[in-house]
Design a protein around this motif. Sequence first.
Motif, PDB file in Angstrom:
ATOM      1  N   MET A   1      -3.377  -2.302  -7.800  1.00 15.73           N
ATOM      2  CA  MET A   1      -2.975  -1.165  -8.290  1.00 15.73           C
ATOM      3  C   MET A   1      -3.003  -0.275  -7.373  1.00 15.73           C
ATOM      4  N   LEU A   2      -3.472  -0.344  -6.142  1.00 16.70           N
ATOM      5  CA  LEU A   2      -3.458   0.336  -5.358  1.00 16.70           C
ATOM      6  C   LEU A   2      -2.014   0.602  -4.703  1.00 16.70           C
ATOM      7  N   ASP A   3      -1.272  -0.976  -4.637  1.00 17.41           N
ATOM      8  CA  ASP A   3       0.116  -0.929  -4.116  1.00 17.41           C
ATOM      9  C   ASP A   3       0.577  -0.559  -5.049  1.00 17.41           C
ATOM     10  N   GLY A   4       0.507  -0.046  -6.375  1.00 17.13           N
ATOM     11  CA  GLY A   4       1.045   0.318  -7.127  1.00 17.13           C
ATOM     12  C   GLY A   4       1.260   1.808  -7.124  1.00 17.13           C
ATOM     13  N   ARG A   5      -0.220   2.588  -7.079  1.00 14.80           N
ATOM     14  CA  ARG A   5      -0.824   3.967  -6.636  1.00 14.80           C
ATOM     15  C   ARG A   5       0.282   3.932  -5.438  1.00 14.80           C
ATOM     16  N   ILE A   6       0.743   3.434  -4.401  1.00 15.09           N
ATOM     17  CA  ILE A   6       1.091   3.855  -3.296  1.00 15.09           C
ATOM     18  C   ILE A   6       2.792   4.035  -3.225  1.00 15.09           C
ATOM     19  N   ARG A   7       3.146   3.028  -3.595  1.00 12.60           N
ATOM     20  CA  ARG A   7       4.856   2.874  -4.190  1.00 12.60           C
ATOM     21  C   ARG A   7       5.021   4.121  -5.290  1.00 12.60           C
TER      22      ARG A   7
END
Length: 84
Positions: free
Chosen positions: A1-7
Amino acid sequence: MLDGRIRQAEQNKITQLQKIAITMRTYRKGILAWYDCHLSTGKVEGINNKTKVMKRNTYGFRDERNFTLRLYALHDYRITRNVE
């Protein structure tokens, strides 16, 4: 989820969100580690801040023993009951 927000933030055209994405990517490991350990330095930072404020208030005093006693009085049982 965090990686998706960062992207998602990286692809955004808003400069501030892109900066946040860089910061989140830099501290990703620490952010995720909090969910494993639930450790916080909040209490320690609060004690350090109180000490710095007291040092500013006593600037110019020459009695180091008095400073030490005031430091002990500042960190009484109410503040440091869980600190050993």
